[in-house]
Design a protein around this motif. Structure first.
Motif, mmCIF file in Angstrom:
data_model
loop_
_atom_site.group_PDB
_atom_site.id
_atom_site.type_symbol
_atom_site.label_atom_id
_atom_site.label_comp_id
_atom_site.label_asym_id
_atom_site.label_seq_id
_atom_site.Cartn_x
_atom_site.Cartn_y
_atom_site.Cartn_z
ATOM 1 N N VAL A 1 21.396 51.169 110.764
ATOM 2 C CA VAL A 1 21.522 52.561 111.207
ATOM 3 C C VAL A 1 20.502 53.437 110.486
ATOM 4 O O VAL A 1 19.831 54.276 111.103
ATOM 5 C CB VAL A 1 22.947 53.089 110.954
ATOM 6 N N LYS A 2 20.368 53.233 109.181
ATOM 7 C CA LYS A 2 19.423 54.040 108.405
ATOM 8 C C LYS A 2 17.992 53.809 108.863
ATOM 9 O O LYS A 2 17.203 54.753 108.977
ATOM 10 C CB LYS A 2 19.566 53.723 106.915
ATOM 11 N N SER B 1 16.987 52.811 111.822
ATOM 12 C CA SER B 1 16.841 53.413 113.143
ATOM 13 C C SER B 1 16.723 54.930 113.038
ATOM 14 O O SER B 1 15.891 55.560 113.703
ATOM 15 C CB SER B 1 18.037 53.039 114.018
ATOM 16 N N TRP B 2 17.560 55.512 112.185
ATOM 17 C CA TRP B 2 17.573 56.972 111.981
ATOM 18 C C TRP B 2 16.199 57.461 111.531
ATOM 19 O O TRP B 2 15.661 58.432 112.075
ATOM 20 C CB TRP B 2 18.645 57.311 110.953
ATOM 21 N N GLU B 3 15.623 56.777 110.549
ATOM 22 C CA GLU B 3 14.324 57.196 110.027
ATOM 23 C C GLU B 3 13.221 56.991 111.053
ATOM 24 O O GLU B 3 12.294 57.810 111.154
ATOM 25 C CB GLU B 3 14.000 56.437 108.738
ATOM 26 N N LYS C 1 13.483 59.855 113.466
ATOM 27 C CA LYS C 1 13.006 61.096 112.864
ATOM 28 C C LYS C 1 11.489 61.114 112.746
ATOM 29 O O LYS C 1 10.856 62.162 112.894
ATOM 30 C CB LYS C 1 13.661 61.295 111.487
ATOM 31 N N ARG D 1 19.835 60.378 118.244
ATOM 32 C CA ARG D 1 19.753 59.728 116.928
ATOM 33 C C ARG D 1 20.836 58.674 116.713
ATOM 34 O O ARG D 1 20.845 58.007 115.683
ATOM 35 C CB ARG D 1 19.834 60.781 115.821
ATOM 36 N N HIS D 2 21.739 58.523 117.653
ATOM 37 C CA HIS D 2 22.801 57.525 117.519
ATOM 38 C C HIS D 2 22.835 56.577 118.722
ATOM 39 O O HIS D 2 23.871 56.440 119.393
ATOM 40 C CB HIS D 2 24.167 58.205 117.360
ATOM 41 N N LYS E 1 20.358 66.049 120.149
ATOM 42 C CA LYS E 1 19.806 65.370 118.972
ATOM 43 C C LYS E 1 20.750 64.287 118.466
ATOM 44 O O LYS E 1 20.315 63.185 118.102
ATOM 45 C CB LYS E 1 19.511 66.391 117.862
#
Length: 270
Positions: free
Chosen positions: A122-123, A125-127, A130, A99-100, A95
């Motif tokens: 980054v935020k 991409s992260w969302e 998810k 996620r990175h 994970k």
């Protein structure tokens, strides 16, 4: 004390021994997934308290207690053929790599991405990642995987953050302040009617709006309230100490004006 430090393998073996029906610990043998949840939550809060106090030797100890909770669940999972500690680690690493993508090129632990990435990117991409994960679990609603078991403050904040991702949000903190005034007026009206259910409902709306205001100001509602509680406790103890030095009376024996004077003095000393 051994000559070399204990390892994760030693910790897993200790857990196996504790759960061994032949000579294990009677208390540990009685536990199941549900029964150790309260201990898990307690250990996490004790870790948070140690961090807030800056007591880092204690932080290390509390981290060990939290790790023990993970190992306990892993042992229960292995016994019931649900999952193992190795599977937990594999799932976590997989994970983190997924996620990175801005750190691990091609999802490889040693893969390096040369281009620098901004926090805002980054935020986003992260969302996005998810959202893909939620869709894969058939959780298509924006709020689908916000845990019901979260404490009320962080859950309210998480719900609000999720809603904000799709544009359902206040434009700025000033707009939330105006909503806060509106909710206060509605609470006053409910109190005037004496309707207990309406009072509770409006009080909840007021608290929810306060969490929203904290979020719009860039604050974590839980941490902010914990800080305020610690400040109140500290000042209250100053009041008690001052009164004990003065005449030995208890706070309950004082008038409202005397209590207020003590409180003002405690704030000045803080």
């Amino acid at each position: 004390m051994p000559d070399t430090p204990y390892t994760i393998a030693d910790l897993l073996r200790v857990m196996q021994r504790l759960r061994d029906p032949d000579g294990g610990c009677p208390w540990d043998l009685r536990q199941d997934f549900q029964s150790i949840v309260p201990s898990t939550l307690e250990e996490c809060y004790e870790l948070a308290a140690a961090i807030e106090q800056g007591d880092y030797p204690h932080v290390a100890e509390e981290l060990g207690d939290v790790l023990f909770q993970v190992v306990f669940y892993a042992q229960l999972g292995r016994e019931q053929s649900l999952f193992s500690f190795e599977e937990i680690v594999h799932t976590l690493v997989d994970k983190l790599l997924r996620r990175h993508p801005h750190v691990f090129a091609d999802g490889d632990i040693e893969g390096r991405v040369e281009a620098q990435c901004e926090v805002a990117e980054v935020k986003r991409s992260w969302e996005a990642i998810k959202r893909e994960e939620r869709a894969a679990r058939s959780q298509r609603g924006v709020l689908d995987d916000v845990p019901v078991a979260l404490p009320a403050l962080p859950r309210a904040q998480k719900l609000q953050k999720r809603a904000a991702l799709v544009g359902f949000d206040w434009p700025d903190a000033r707009a939330v302040l105006e909503k806060l005034d509106e909710e206060r007026n509605e609470l006053r009206e409910a109190i005037t009617t004496g309707d207990t259910a309406a009072i509770a409902d409006e009080m909840g709306d007021l608290l929810f709006t306060c969490v929203n205001l904290a979020r719009r100001l860039g604050l974590d509602a839980e941490s902010t309230l914990r800080h305020a509680s610690a400040k109140f406790e500290r000042r209250f103890r100053v009041m008690e100490a001052a009164l004990a030095e003065a005449d030995g009376r208890g706070l309950a024996a004082l008038t409202t004006s005397e209590l207020e004077a003590l409180w003002v003095a405690a704030k000045a000393r803080d």
